[in-house]
Design a protein around this motif. Structure first.
Motif, short mmCIF file in Angstrom:
data_model
loop_
_atom_site.label_atom_id
_atom_site.label_comp_id
_atom_site.label_asym_id
_atom_site.label_seq_id
_atom_site.Cartn_x
_atom_site.Cartn_y
_atom_site.Cartn_z
N GLU A 1 30.19 23.09 2.16
CA GLU A 1 31.44 22.66 2.00
C GLU A 1 31.76 21.63 2.96
O GLU A 1 32.36 20.67 2.85
N GLU A 2 31.05 21.64 4.26
CA GLU A 2 31.13 20.68 5.42
C GLU A 2 30.56 19.43 4.94
O GLU A 2 31.07 18.34 5.26
N VAL A 3 29.50 19.57 4.21
CA VAL A 3 28.94 18.32 3.80
C VAL A 3 29.60 17.77 2.65
O VAL A 3 29.97 16.58 2.58
N LEU A 4 30.18 18.55 1.84
CA LEU A 4 30.91 17.82 0.90
C LEU A 4 32.28 17.34 1.15
O LEU A 4 32.60 16.25 0.64
N ALA A 5 32.88 17.87 2.39
CA ALA A 5 34.08 17.22 2.73
C ALA A 5 33.54 15.84 3.75
O ALA A 5 34.38 15.02 3.51
N GLU A 6 32.39 15.93 4.20
CA GLU A 6 32.19 14.56 4.92
C GLU A 6 31.68 13.53 3.79
O GLU A 6 32.09 12.31 4.21
N TYR A 7 31.49 13.84 2.65
CA TYR A 7 31.00 12.88 1.74
C TYR A 7 31.82 13.25 0.48
O TYR A 7 31.16 13.17 -0.68
N ALA A 8 33.07 13.30 0.65
CA ALA A 8 33.95 13.47 -0.49
C ALA A 8 33.76 12.68 -1.42
O ALA A 8 34.20 13.00 -2.79
N ASP A 9 33.62 11.41 -1.23
CA ASP A 9 33.75 10.41 -2.44
C ASP A 9 32.30 9.92 -3.00
O ASP A 9 32.46 9.27 -3.93
N LEU A 10 31.30 10.66 -2.57
CA LEU A 10 29.98 10.50 -3.18
C LEU A 10 30.02 11.45 -4.36
O LEU A 10 30.21 12.59 -4.24
N SER B 1 24.26 9.08 -3.79
CA SER B 1 24.28 10.35 -4.53
C SER B 1 24.11 11.48 -3.55
O SER B 1 22.95 11.34 -2.62
N LEU B 2 24.58 12.55 -3.61
CA LEU B 2 24.20 13.78 -2.87
C LEU B 2 23.28 14.53 -3.77
O LEU B 2 23.91 15.11 -4.87
N LEU B 3 22.23 14.81 -3.25
CA LEU B 3 21.19 15.86 -4.33
C LEU B 3 21.15 17.03 -3.46
O LEU B 3 20.61 17.10 -2.55
N ILE B 4 21.88 17.99 -4.04
CA ILE B 4 21.75 19.51 -3.23
C ILE B 4 20.99 20.47 -3.90
O ILE B 4 21.02 20.91 -5.11
N PHE B 5 20.04 21.02 -3.03
CA PHE B 5 19.08 21.97 -3.36
C PHE B 5 19.39 23.16 -2.49
O PHE B 5 19.72 23.45 -1.17
N LYS C 1 18.20 27.28 -1.00
CA LYS C 1 17.14 27.79 -0.39
C LYS C 1 16.00 28.34 -1.26
O LYS C 1 16.26 28.61 -2.56
N GLU C 2 14.61 28.50 -0.59
CA GLU C 2 13.56 28.80 -1.57
C GLU C 2 13.65 30.10 -2.42
O GLU C 2 13.13 30.24 -3.43
N SER C 3 14.15 31.19 -1.62
CA SER C 3 13.98 32.53 -1.95
C SER C 3 15.10 32.68 -3.10
O SER C 3 14.95 33.67 -4.15
N ALA C 4 16.45 31.91 -3.05
CA ALA C 4 17.53 32.51 -3.95
C ALA C 4 18.14 31.07 -4.51
O ALA C 4 19.12 31.15 -5.45
N GLY C 5 17.82 29.88 -4.29
CA GLY C 5 18.71 28.94 -4.67
C GLY C 5 19.95 28.85 -4.33
O GLY C 5 20.36 29.26 -3.06
N LEU C 6 20.90 28.08 -4.97
CA LEU C 6 22.36 28.06 -4.62
C LEU C 6 22.86 29.06 -4.77
O LEU C 6 22.79 29.82 -5.86
N ASP C 7 24.05 29.42 -3.98
CA ASP C 7 24.75 30.76 -4.08
C ASP C 7 25.57 30.48 -5.48
O ASP C 7 26.14 29.43 -5.75
N PRO C 8 25.71 31.74 -6.26
CA PRO C 8 26.27 31.56 -7.62
C PRO C 8 27.64 31.23 -7.63
O PRO C 8 28.23 30.59 -8.59
N ALA C 9 28.58 31.58 -6.59
CA ALA C 9 29.81 31.11 -6.53
C ALA C 9 29.84 29.56 -6.17
O ALA C 9 30.60 29.09 -7.16
N PHE C 10 28.97 29.16 -5.60
CA PHE C 10 28.97 27.55 -5.19
C PHE C 10 28.63 26.88 -6.65
O PHE C 10 29.32 25.99 -7.08
N ARG C 11 27.80 27.48 -7.35
CA ARG C 11 27.23 26.52 -8.73
C ARG C 11 28.38 27.01 -9.56
O ARG C 11 28.72 25.73 -10.27
N GLU C 12 29.17 28.02 -9.64
CA GLU C 12 30.09 27.98 -10.59
C GLU C 12 31.37 27.12 -10.49
O GLU C 12 31.91 26.48 -11.12
N LYS C 13 31.61 27.00 -8.99
CA LYS C 13 32.90 26.10 -8.66
C LYS C 13 32.46 24.59 -9.11
O LYS C 13 33.30 23.90 -9.43
N TYR C 14 31.20 24.50 -8.89
CA TYR C 14 30.75 22.83 -9.26
C TYR C 14 29.92 22.76 -10.41
O TYR C 14 29.01 22.13 -10.47
N ALA C 15 30.08 23.61 -11.55
CA ALA C 15 29.32 23.74 -12.60
C ALA C 15 29.01 22.48 -13.49
O ALA C 15 27.97 22.10 -13.74
#
Length: 155
Positions: A63-72, A94-98, A100-114
């Motif tokens: 979320e800190e990254v998204l705030a830093e680059y809110a317009d991208l 563009s922000l290309l967000i990946f 972690k290797e074992s679990a990927g992105l958090d489900p709540a985060f994915r859902e928020k930015y589906a």
């Protein structure tokens, strides 16, 4: 272009991605906690002597990254998306967000930015690709769409 790694776990992957970002002129944004020390010899070895070419930033949350680059524009890479990474238009910053290797992105985060989720097509039986390979595939598609608008000194 920004490559964002959320809680990367494997130093060799992150080192390879750092080298890729350096060669492509992309910034690398790392979200803590990291699964390794930034002094890790495997991380340094994988990045070779490209570290001086890299613009790298550290954050305590995505979320800190998204705030830093809110317009991208942002793209979350996940095997849970339905839209292909090749069916979107990437801007030069563009922000290309990946995740972690074992679990990927958090489900709540994915859902928020589906609406921002995209995937690399692969066989259903394949769980996922290596993180460094995934970043290379998507980053170079984004660069291709922007006519490989790299910094000076390219061929």
């Amino acid at each position: 272009m920004h490559v964002v790694l959320v809680e990367p776990e494997i130093p060799g992957n992150t080192g390879n991605i750092a080298r890729l970002c350096a060669a492509a002129g992309a910034e690398l944004d790392l979200v803590r906690p990291l699964g390794f020390s930034v002094d890790d010899r495997h991380l340094k070895r994988a990045g070779l002597d490209y570290w001086h070419l890299l613009d790298i930033h550290y954050y305590d949350s995505v979320e800190e990254v998204l705030a830093e680059y809110a317009d991208l524009p942002r793209y979350l890479l996940t095997t849970h998306a339905h839209k292909s990474y090749a069916r979107v238009h990437y801007g030069p910053d563009s922000l290309l967000i990946f995740g972690k290797e074992s679990a990927g992105l958090d489900p709540a985060f994915r859902e928020k930015y589906a609406e921002d989720c995209v995937r690399i097509p692969m066989l259903r039986e394949a769980r996922s690709l290596n993180l460094a390979n995934s970043v290379a595939i998507v980053l170079y598609e984004a660069l291709r769409q922007n006519d490989f608008d790299l910094q000076e000194g390219t061929i």
